[in-house]
Design an enzyme around this catalytic site. Sequence first.
Site, short mmCIF file in Angstrom:
data_model
loop_
_atom_site.label_atom_id
_atom_site.label_comp_id
_atom_site.label_asym_id
_atom_site.label_seq_id
_atom_site.Cartn_x
_atom_site.Cartn_y
_atom_site.Cartn_z
N GLY A 1 -0.64 -4.95 1.10
CA GLY A 1 -1.90 -4.84 0.39
C GLY A 1 -1.99 -5.60 -1.02
O GLY A 1 -2.69 -6.10 -1.69
N GLU B 1 3.49 -5.78 7.57
CA GLU B 1 2.84 -4.94 8.29
C GLU B 1 3.03 -4.54 9.66
O GLU B 1 3.22 -3.66 10.22
CB GLU B 1 1.17 -4.77 8.04
N GLU C 1 -2.27 -9.23 -0.35
CA GLU C 1 -4.01 -9.58 0.15
C GLU C 1 -4.67 -9.39 -1.02
O GLU C 1 -5.71 -9.91 -1.21
CB GLU C 1 -4.36 -8.14 0.94
N ALA D 1 0.80 -1.28 0.17
CA ALA D 1 -0.04 -0.04 -0.05
C ALA D 1 0.65 1.24 0.00
O ALA D 1 2.00 1.21 0.20
CB ALA D 1 -0.91 0.04 1.07
#
Length: 260
Positions: A112, A135, A115, A66
């Site tokens: 992300g 993360e 994910e 991200a």
Amino acid sequence: MDFENIIVEKGDGLGQITINRPKKLNALNKDTITELSLAFKLLEEDAEVKVIILTGSGEKAFVAGADISEFANFSVDEGGKLAQEGQEILFDYVENLSTPVIAAVNGFALGGGLELAMACHFRIASDNAKMGLPEVSLGVIPGYGGTQRLPQLVGKGKAMELIMTAGMISAEDAKDCGLVNHVTTLEELLPLAEKLAGKIMRNSSVAIASAIKAVNANFKDGVNGFDIEINEFGNCFGTEDFTEGTTAFLEKRKPNFPGK
């Protein structure tokens, strides 16, 4: 339709979405998530598109994570809203599409990015791919479904290790633990995705949509997946695809399914 951060192509029953922010290693920012959501919606609603391939531009990254600069100063409420909205408009949405989505992971798939790959129906990877959920090294946890989908794919213990160490694994290690289905060279990645898509497209899109719904039901709290399977199985008997498929079998010919 023109997009700023992604490229959308389609033809011969196949849709392809390429995340195109190579200077940022295809990192997901808010605008890219919004564009991806719209692109998936357009392809899902296109009757001619039977399979979608998702990949990243360049040779280094699928999605490197991200865009941290967008949320580094968020409050508790803003952080929760970020995760909720992202899951609703993209990650959960992709998982529940009736059109099969193949993630072609070309390089880094971190945070992300991993994910997003896990939200797709299955994954293949190039041999230079690296995957992980880093993360906790930033003082936060995966917020786009990573803590839920990773254990479903690789098991609780392996998922705990990957999340808690914030480490990366190779494409071969990802294959060994069930995170990806196939590993190939970077040059052969999209051809393999297209080959698999071709095999899928020979089958009933209507039945595949029912299968996706039934498989996903097994991972939803309070839902009996067997009941969903029974219901979807029964519904198939009322479709044109069922009539065509069984008739073609009895007539010893290849079926010509009407499409989704």
